[in-house]
Design a protein around this motif. Sequence first.
Motif, PDB file in Angstrom:
ATOM      1  N   ARG A 185      -9.287  34.134 -15.127  1.00 25.98           N
ATOM      2  CA  ARG A 185      -9.436  33.470 -16.405  1.00 25.98           C
ATOM      3  C   ARG A 185      -8.262  32.519 -16.650  1.00 25.98           C
ATOM      4  O   ARG A 185      -7.247  32.588 -15.948  1.00 25.98           O
ATOM      5  N   ARG A 236     -13.657  30.223 -18.038  1.00 24.53           N
ATOM      6  CA  ARG A 236     -14.000  30.851 -19.313  1.00 24.53           C
ATOM      7  C   ARG A 236     -15.491  31.176 -19.347  1.00 24.53           C
ATOM      8  O   ARG A 236     -16.247  30.824 -18.444  1.00 24.53           O
ATOM      9  N   ARG A 237     -15.887  31.813 -20.430  1.00 19.57           N
ATOM     10  CA  ARG A 237     -17.311  32.097 -20.614  1.00 19.57           C
ATOM     11  C   ARG A 237     -18.097  30.801 -20.672  1.00 19.57           C
ATOM     12  O   ARG A 237     -17.640  29.798 -21.211  1.00 19.57           O
ATOM     13  N   ASP A 275     -14.547  41.328 -19.859  1.00 19.42           N
ATOM     14  CA  ASP A 275     -15.924  41.091 -19.389  1.00 19.42           C
ATOM     15  C   ASP A 275     -15.963  39.900 -18.435  1.00 19.42           C
ATOM     16  O   ASP A 275     -16.699  39.925 -17.439  1.00 19.42           O
ATOM     17  N   GLN A 276     -15.175  38.870 -18.734  1.00 16.35           N
ATOM     18  CA  GLN A 276     -15.174  37.692 -17.873  1.00 16.35           C
ATOM     19  C   GLN A 276     -14.589  38.012 -16.507  1.00 16.35           C
ATOM     20  O   GLN A 276     -15.050  37.496 -15.490  1.00 16.35           O
ATOM     21  N   LYS A 279     -17.320  39.540 -14.481  1.00 19.10           N
ATOM     22  CA  LYS A 279     -18.289  38.550 -14.006  1.00 19.10           C
ATOM     23  C   LYS A 279     -17.732  37.762 -12.817  1.00 19.10           C
ATOM     24  O   LYS A 279     -18.461  37.482 -11.859  1.00 19.10           O
TER      25      LYS A 279
END
Length: 454
Positions: A185, A236-237, A275-276, A279
């Motif tokens: 991130r 990022r998301r 959560d990122q 992923k």
Amino acid sequence: MPLPIVAIVGRPNVGKSAFVNRLAGQQDAIVYDQPGVTRDRTYRRAFWRDHEFNVVDTGGLVFEDNTEFLPLIRQQALLAISQSQAVIFMVDGQDGLTAADEQIADWLRQQNIPILVAVNKCESPDLGLSQAAEFWELGIGEPFPISGIHGNGTGELLDILVQHLPAPETVTEAEDEIKIAIIGRPNVGKSSLLNAFLGEQRSIVSPIAGTTRDAIDTQVIRGDRKYRLIDTAGIRRKRSVNYGPEFFGINRAFKAINRSDVVLMVIDALEGVTDQDQKLAHRAVEEGRGCIIVVNKWDAVEDKDSYTIYEYTEKVRSQLYFLDYAPLIFVSALTGQRVAKILDQVDIAAEQHVRRVTTSVINEIIEDAVAWHSPPTSRQGKQGRIYYGTQVSSQPPTIVLFVNDPKRFNDNYRRYIERQFRESLGFTGTPLRLIWRGKNQREVERSLNRATKV
């Protein structure tokens, strides 16, 4: 000698990255109609006639402003020039000669390096010469009218450029290298980690999220091994990313994962696994890349005791359970703590990623695994049966298991078989793919005979 280097410099938005893409023959450098998109120096492989060289894209040079990243961009450009055999100074033929161009020309004269002036955006052959004529006033040589987008005039420029490069027969081909993508991130310390590996300011480091945009390649040599470190943009998301430089930077990051051998999954020790992060880790697994989990900023964790690292390890392992094969290392890019040990883990993961195991060894492991724990039996009394297995590929290691019916093997038993392979063979740091394929007995015997003969 290694491949020579050519630096591309100029003020913002004159078309340097588009020209680099043309020389490299691929759209790797981010091109966007906005000043300051390129910040770090990025290297791409290029060739002309018999010459092969690395071309360096640099950030736009501005001397009158010291805000935000501009002083760091100038530092990166100067480092690129110090490594180069020649410089292509790019200007904008449509804008004409500007005061900023004159400042850059004065600065380049002090660098004691061959300079070629490329007057970009001269799409019209008729107007190109008149557009370029104005730049004779710079006093640093003949201005060449070119179009980085369409390629007009680039041949004439490159013919002169290669005269400043070493003879092709003196340039050696790069040996095999381990490609390492540094992902994570924004602001977890990826660029700081790259700089810690190198002991220099290779990437611009800033508390501003999104500082790195391009995927930045750097070669590191340790002993007799070569590594290519790829610093990537913070990801990022998806819903937080707008179309523009960040969007393109994230696409470059995904491409970096795809072309790497091993991924360094960098996590912020202060924020923990998000959560990122999960992923991104899934992305590395899906691409089949070796992986090392790097917990950065460990020096900033307060009130540590002898149990902290074990408790933190257990927490990370539970959240990234699908990366249970990946080594976990706690580092500080700021102080250099344990950074050197990362490459030791990379060596192991890269070796296991390309490893091949003979069919006889694989079947010995299957035989022992089945003896300890028989395949499940259905309610109808039909039991699963594994006839034999063989490795069909590496990067990552992939094993095909020929069975009577794949549906008779539930997830628990499949995980059990994978654990048996890992306990017996290791495969540390790399995914292991098992393909369960149904086959009748006669076909199995024919396939096994072919595999035995090979």
